[in-house]
Motif scaffolding. Sequence first.
Motif, mmCIF file in Angstrom:
data_model
loop_
_atom_site.group_PDB
_atom_site.id
_atom_site.type_symbol
_atom_site.label_atom_id
_atom_site.label_comp_id
_atom_site.label_asym_id
_atom_site.label_seq_id
_atom_site.Cartn_x
_atom_site.Cartn_y
_atom_site.Cartn_z
ATOM 1 N N SER A 11 0.818 -1.210 0.000
ATOM 2 C CA SER A 11 0.000 0.000 0.000
ATOM 3 C C SER A 11 0.854 1.263 0.000
ATOM 4 C CB SER A 11 -0.946 0.004 1.196
ATOM 5 O OG SER A 11 -0.223 -0.065 2.403
ATOM 6 N N ALA A 62 -7.094 -1.133 4.864
ATOM 7 C CA ALA A 62 -8.065 -1.486 3.830
ATOM 8 C C ALA A 62 -7.446 -2.419 2.797
ATOM 9 C CB ALA A 62 -8.599 -0.230 3.152
ATOM 10 N N GLU A 63 -6.238 -2.107 2.394
ATOM 11 C CA GLU A 63 -5.573 -2.925 1.385
ATOM 12 C C GLU A 63 -5.261 -4.317 1.930
ATOM 13 O OE1 GLU A 63 -5.009 -2.158 -1.948
ATOM 14 O OE2 GLU A 63 -6.391 -0.546 -1.404
ATOM 15 N N ASP A 66 -8.771 -6.570 2.304
ATOM 16 C CA ASP A 66 -9.251 -7.155 1.057
ATOM 17 C C ASP A 66 -10.771 -7.200 0.922
ATOM 18 O OD1 ASP A 66 -8.677 -8.175 -1.518
ATOM 19 O OD2 ASP A 66 -9.093 -10.203 -0.796
ATOM 20 N N TYR A 68 -14.690 -6.222 0.994
ATOM 21 C CA TYR A 68 -15.390 -4.967 0.727
ATOM 22 C C TYR A 68 -15.775 -4.245 2.012
ATOM 23 C CZ TYR A 68 -18.747 -1.692 -1.261
ATOM 24 O OH TYR A 68 -19.416 -0.545 -1.618
ATOM 25 N N LYS A 71 -12.763 -2.728 3.719
ATOM 26 C CA LYS A 71 -12.283 -1.566 2.965
ATOM 27 C C LYS A 71 -13.196 -0.356 3.190
ATOM 28 C CE LYS A 71 -9.849 -3.888 -0.779
ATOM 29 N NZ LYS A 71 -8.647 -3.094 -0.975
ATOM 30 N N CYS A 74 -12.719 1.171 6.672
ATOM 31 C CA CYS A 74 -11.498 1.994 6.698
ATOM 32 C C CYS A 74 -11.722 3.300 5.932
ATOM 33 C CB CYS A 74 -10.327 1.218 6.105
ATOM 34 S SG CYS A 74 -9.741 -0.133 7.158
ATOM 35 N N ILE A 121 -11.440 4.352 -3.912
ATOM 36 C CA ILE A 121 -12.593 3.534 -3.530
ATOM 37 C C ILE A 121 -13.256 2.882 -4.743
ATOM 38 C CG2 ILE A 121 -13.017 4.697 -1.334
ATOM 39 C CD1 ILE A 121 -15.381 6.117 -2.673
ATOM 40 N N PHE A 124 -12.390 -0.842 -5.146
ATOM 41 C CA PHE A 124 -12.905 -1.854 -4.225
ATOM 42 C C PHE A 124 -13.792 -2.838 -4.989
ATOM 43 C CE2 PHE A 124 -12.980 1.117 -0.233
ATOM 44 C CZ PHE A 124 -11.632 1.373 -0.392
#
Length: 153
Positions: A11, A62-63, A66, A68, A71, A74, A121, A124
């Motif tokens: 990230s 978030a990365e 993984d 949804y 993410k 976050c 975003i 995602f």
Amino acid sequence: MFEEEDDIPDSRNLPIFKKGMEIAELVRALVDLIPEDNEILQEVGVWMMNDAHNLAVKVSGAEAGDLYDIKMECAAIIRRSARELVVQTHSLEMHGFEETQYFQLLRDAVEEYRLLFIDWIETFDPWNYIIDRWGLFNPPGVGPHDQDPDDLY
């Protein structure tokens, strides 16, 4: 899932992460200008540093997460933190902080971050999810009372 350590996404290479780190450095420089004897301004400075660090830390979370819903959770924290940074400049000014000429630099950086956030975003994957039973971070069309597709088989 990953064959070698080099295959793990980092990230720290993302533009949004780099901009978050830049904002944290900017906030650190701003907070360093707060008089040490002003407890109220020092407290606002602590809040600002916490929010500034969220901009990069939560991207990493978030990365790494993984899924949804992770993410999106976050992302919501990031959004709140970025908005709070701008609001906190008003708190600094209201409580007598004199170096207000630097506030526009922070506001501009947060705006640049916001644009990177929008692009981020969009990456995602809404189909990589588990149902958020609290109902906040489900992909479009999925509700907290839906049956889990994994339970169908």
